[in-house]
Design a protein around this motif. Structure first.
Motif, PDB file in Angstrom:
ATOM      1  N   ARG A  98       0.872  -1.176   0.000  1.00  0.00           N
ATOM      2  CA  ARG A  98       0.000   0.000   0.000  1.00  0.00           C
ATOM      3  C   ARG A  98       0.909   1.226   0.000  1.00  0.00           C
ATOM      4  O   ARG A  98       1.437   1.605   1.041  1.00  0.00           O
ATOM      5  N   TYR A  99       1.070   1.830  -1.178  1.00  0.00           N
ATOM      6  CA  TYR A  99       2.031   2.925  -1.317  1.00  0.00           C
ATOM      7  C   TYR A  99       1.329   4.260  -1.108  1.00  0.00           C
ATOM      8  O   TYR A  99       0.605   4.752  -1.973  1.00  0.00           O
ATOM      9  N   LEU A 100       1.563   4.849   0.063  1.00  0.00           N
ATOM     10  CA  LEU A 100       0.954   6.133   0.429  1.00  0.00           C
ATOM     11  C   LEU A 100       2.054   7.103   0.828  1.00  0.00           C
ATOM     12  O   LEU A 100       2.030   7.710   1.898  1.00  0.00           O
ATOM     13  N   ASN A 101       3.021   7.273  -0.083  1.00  0.00           N
ATOM     14  CA  ASN A 101       4.204   8.072   0.257  1.00  0.00           C
ATOM     15  C   ASN A 101       4.680   8.919  -0.916  1.00  0.00           C
ATOM     16  O   ASN A 101       5.871   9.135  -1.103  1.00  0.00           O
ATOM     17  N   HIS A 102       3.741   9.443  -1.704  1.00  0.00           N
ATOM     18  CA  HIS A 102       4.123  10.263  -2.859  1.00  0.00           C
ATOM     19  C   HIS A 102       4.686  11.618  -2.455  1.00  0.00           C
ATOM     20  O   HIS A 102       5.358  12.274  -3.269  1.00  0.00           O
ATOM     21  N   ALA A 103       4.427  12.060  -1.237  1.00  0.00           N
ATOM     22  CA  ALA A 103       5.002  13.312  -0.760  1.00  0.00           C
ATOM     23  C   ALA A 103       6.483  13.162  -0.433  1.00  0.00           C
ATOM     24  O   ALA A 103       7.155  14.152  -0.129  1.00  0.00           O
ATOM     25  N   ALA A 104       6.993  11.925  -0.501  1.00  0.00           N
ATOM     26  CA  ALA A 104       8.421  11.679  -0.298  1.00  0.00           C
ATOM     27  C   ALA A 104       9.056  11.310  -1.631  1.00  0.00           C
ATOM     28  O   ALA A 104       9.665  12.141  -2.296  1.00  0.00           O
TER      29      ALA A 104
END
Length: 377
Positions: free
Chosen positions: A15-21
């Motif tokens: 579950r990739y919820l890290n587009h702000a990084a």
């Protein structure tokens, strides 16, 4: 959007919820890099004009993405920090002049201004905690203020600022306006002309879905000649390619900020990624992203003991949702989620989720359920 889901080959159970990084690449960016590598092996640089055409398309896509007047206003830089440094050390500061920033800035948009202390430049940090953060920022601008530098979206809380209002306020006060746009460009529409930006910059590896090592720097045309250059080379001259010429001058375009050989590998990847955003359309990207952010907000808000740190109103949001669990260390929460393959970040006041437009809704539901289990354990 189903046709674009095929662009993202994320591993099962992730579950990739890290587009702000750092964002995953779309399939087309991977394929563009693979082609570039194969061509290098078999052809070397014999098709360099093709590479230049890709770089030109990248500049054109970036100009459209920022609504810059021309691709000549776009410089390709290594990262946001480099672009901010071009501004900070290009302006002719006078002792006693001030820079206004917020108290929530990522270090890139704080350290670079604090580094001007030996020139007598003062940095004023303004709290964004009040009901009207734009009014607070503009009220801090005095006759000594040379520049207002803010992030379009704060990396920790996810607070989105009203850039048009800030730009208008800076114009009225004769203050330069510099926007670290890394948490907005690629997530929501961005418009340097509407915002009256003097400078705007962003890396490609977050919401633009590109690689690290390549970013964009917009500099308003009227200001370009007044930024002192500190890096020189063959690529930043007006007569690019005339290697025998003895008399030279910096390029009139933003290429004057690019001293040496371009990052062609990065350009191949980022140009491909931006082609996807253009096909979807930034209005649709923003609409889909806001639906997913709202899904996260509603899901997390329904969990007893969860505190949301991100703005409640949609107008103040971009792609970041920050939260904590009462009575639990946010570091422990972050590590527990990471162990269950929910990729997120520990930032600012808590744990940060940041989906993108293509994130499947069931993955968001699964992440919310993970938080629910952690909250009641």
């Amino acid at each position: 959007m189903s046709m674009f889901h095929d662009e993202f080959e994320q591993a099962p159970g992730l579950r990739y919820l890290n587009h702000a990084a750092i964002a995953p690449w779309p399939r087309r960016a991977s394929e563009a890099v693979a082609r570039f590598a194969r061509d290098n092996v078999s052809l070397g640089a014999s098709e360099y004009p093709v590479w230049l055409a890709t770089e030109r398309r990248l500049r054109e896509r970036l100009a459209r993405l920022l609504n810059a007047p021309s691709r000549a206003d776009i410089a390709l830089v290594k990262n946001t920090s480099e672009a901010l440094s071009l501004v900070a050390f290009g302006l002719d500061w006078q002792p006693g002049e001030q820079v206004v920033i917020s108290d929530e800035e990522f270090p890139s948009n704080r350290v670079v201004w604090e580094a001007l202390a030996d020139r007598g430049v003062k940095v004023l940090q303004v709290s964004l905690a009040g009901p009207d953060p734009e009014a607070s920022l503009l009220a801090a601008c005095t006759a000594q203020t040379r520049l207002l530098a803010v992030s379009a979206v704060q990396f920790g809380s996810g607070l989105r600022l009203d850039l048009a209002r800030l730009g208008q306020g800076c114009q009225a006060r004769n203050v330069l306006f510099c926007v670290d746009a890394i948490q907005q460009i690629g997530a929501l529409p961005f418009d340097v002309q509407q915002y009256q930006c003097d400078f705007a910059m962003a890396d490609g590896h977050k919401w633009m879905l590109g690689p690290e090592g390549l970013g964009v720097f917009y500099c308003r045309a009227a200001i370009r000649p007044h930024l002192k250059l500190h890096a020189y080379g063959w690529h930043m001259v007006e007569q690019l390619g005339d290697f025998e010429r003895r008399q030279w001058q910096p390029a009139r375009s933003a290429r004057r900020f690019e001293c040496g050989s371009p990052n062609m590998l990065g350009a191949c990847a980022l140009e491909a990624s931006l082609s996807l955003l253009e096909e979807v359309g930034m209005d649709e990207v923003a609409r889909q992203l806001q639906q997913r952010v709202e899904q996260l907000h509603q899901g997390l808000a329904s969990i007893p003991g969860v505190r949301l740190h991100s703005p409640a109103t949609a107008q103040r949001r971009a792609g970041i949702v920050s939260f904590s669990i009462q009575g639990q260390d946010s570091g422990d929460v972050y590590r527990a989620l990471s162990c269950e393959r929910t990729i997120c970040a520990l930032r600012g006041p808590g744990v940060r989720f940041s989906p993108h437009f293509y994130t499947r809704e069931h993955l968001i539901d699964e992440a919310v359920q993970q938080v629910r289990r952690l909250a009641i354990r």
